[in-house]
Design an enzyme around this catalytic site. Sequence first.
Site, PDB file in Angstrom:
ATOM      1  N   GLU A  61      46.567  -6.693 -16.795  1.00 51.21           N
ATOM      2  CA  GLU A  61      46.069  -5.812 -17.861  1.00 51.21           C
ATOM      3  C   GLU A  61      45.467  -4.549 -17.274  1.00 51.21           C
ATOM      4  O   GLU A  61      45.288  -4.430 -16.059  1.00 51.21           O
ATOM      5  CB  GLU A  61      44.989  -6.561 -18.674  1.00 51.21           C
ATOM      6  CG  GLU A  61      43.751  -6.886 -17.832  1.00 51.21           C
ATOM      7  CD  GLU A  61      42.639  -7.604 -18.589  1.00 51.21           C
ATOM      8  OE1 GLU A  61      42.947  -8.336 -19.550  1.00 51.21           O
ATOM      9  OE2 GLU A  61      41.468  -7.425 -18.202  1.00 51.21           O
ATOM     10  N   HIS A  63      42.548  -1.219 -18.806  1.00 54.07           N
ATOM     11  CA  HIS A  63      41.659  -0.769 -19.871  1.00 54.07           C
ATOM     12  C   HIS A  63      40.840   0.385 -19.351  1.00 54.07           C
ATOM     13  O   HIS A  63      40.841   0.655 -18.137  1.00 54.07           O
ATOM     14  CB  HIS A  63      40.763  -1.922 -20.357  1.00 54.07           C
ATOM     15  CG  HIS A  63      40.330  -2.875 -19.284  1.00 54.07           C
ATOM     16  ND1 HIS A  63      39.518  -2.479 -18.259  1.00 54.07           N
ATOM     17  CD2 HIS A  63      40.627  -4.176 -19.045  1.00 54.07           C
ATOM     18  CE1 HIS A  63      39.314  -3.519 -17.444  1.00 54.07           C
ATOM     19  NE2 HIS A  63      39.990  -4.564 -17.892  1.00 54.07           N
ATOM     20  N   HIS A  67      35.537  -2.679 -13.974  1.00 55.67           N
ATOM     21  CA  HIS A  67      35.002  -3.974 -13.554  1.00 55.67           C
ATOM     22  C   HIS A  67      34.328  -3.811 -12.193  1.00 55.67           C
ATOM     23  O   HIS A  67      34.912  -3.195 -11.290  1.00 55.67           O
ATOM     24  CB  HIS A  67      36.111  -5.013 -13.333  1.00 55.67           C
ATOM     25  CG  HIS A  67      36.794  -5.502 -14.568  1.00 55.67           C
ATOM     26  ND1 HIS A  67      36.137  -5.867 -15.706  1.00 55.67           N
ATOM     27  CD2 HIS A  67      38.102  -5.743 -14.801  1.00 55.67           C
ATOM     28  CE1 HIS A  67      37.021  -6.284 -16.605  1.00 55.67           C
ATOM     29  NE2 HIS A  67      38.220  -6.215 -16.089  1.00 55.67           N
ATOM     30  N   HIS A 101      45.516  -4.544 -13.195  1.00 59.20           N
ATOM     31  CA  HIS A 101      44.869  -5.512 -12.312  1.00 59.20           C
ATOM     32  C   HIS A 101      45.187  -6.934 -12.740  1.00 59.20           C
ATOM     33  O   HIS A 101      45.432  -7.225 -13.913  1.00 59.20           O
ATOM     34  CB  HIS A 101      43.352  -5.296 -12.242  1.00 59.20           C
ATOM     35  CG  HIS A 101      42.658  -5.325 -13.570  1.00 59.20           C
ATOM     36  ND1 HIS A 101      42.725  -4.280 -14.464  1.00 59.20           N
ATOM     37  CD2 HIS A 101      41.871  -6.271 -14.164  1.00 59.20           C
ATOM     38  CE1 HIS A 101      42.012  -4.585 -15.544  1.00 59.20           C
ATOM     39  NE2 HIS A 101      41.485  -5.792 -15.391  1.00 59.20           N
ATOM     40  N   CYS A 115      31.673 -10.803 -12.633  1.00 60.49           N
ATOM     41  CA  CYS A 115      32.285  -9.557 -13.087  1.00 60.49           C
ATOM     42  C   CYS A 115      31.336  -8.846 -14.035  1.00 60.49           C
ATOM     43  O   CYS A 115      30.969  -9.377 -15.079  1.00 60.49           O
ATOM     44  CB  CYS A 115      33.625  -9.845 -13.770  1.00 60.49           C
ATOM     45  SG  CYS A 115      34.425  -8.346 -14.395  1.00 60.49           S
TER      46      CYS A 115
HETATM   47 MN    MN Z   1      40.210  -6.605 -16.974  1.00 64.48          MN
END
Ligand code: MN
Length: 147
Positions: A61, A63, A67, A101, A115
């Site tokens: 994914e 975004h 992270h 990632h 995370c």
């Molecule tokens: Mn992610």
Amino acid sequence: MNVVRKSLAGQRWEAVEVLDYKPSGSHFRHISRQVLFDRPGDIDAQLRYFAIEADGHSTLERHGHTHAVVVLSGRGRVLIGERIHSIAPFDLVTVPSGAWHQFRADQGLPLGFLCLVAADRDRPQRPGEEELSRLREIKEVSDFIVV
Ligand code: MN
């Protein structure tokens, strides 16, 4: 709210539920999620703990949000952008905004990591056919990703 919540056996914590990684789907495997801190006090962030069992993986994914990851246990590999990196305990991993990632635990060894994310964040996107074929042009990436 308890100011101290003790760690328990098996990478668990007092008063922390073990949740599904995501509601449903076949794009991830053998992964659980625990929210350790959820907007504590004036900190506008969540700290999550993910456990990926041996041979499991997170979703491929990307975004807009970032992270910040600290590996706590096990071994694995992570795709960030167009590169695969080996990861081990105490390694620090930054997944920048917009980077594809995916985390994978090594065969035979589970992978556990913290995370950190912003409490308000955008939803992850999965690659479409066009993006997938672009990712698959890179052999190392093609050999690594699971969709
Ligand atoms: Mn992610």
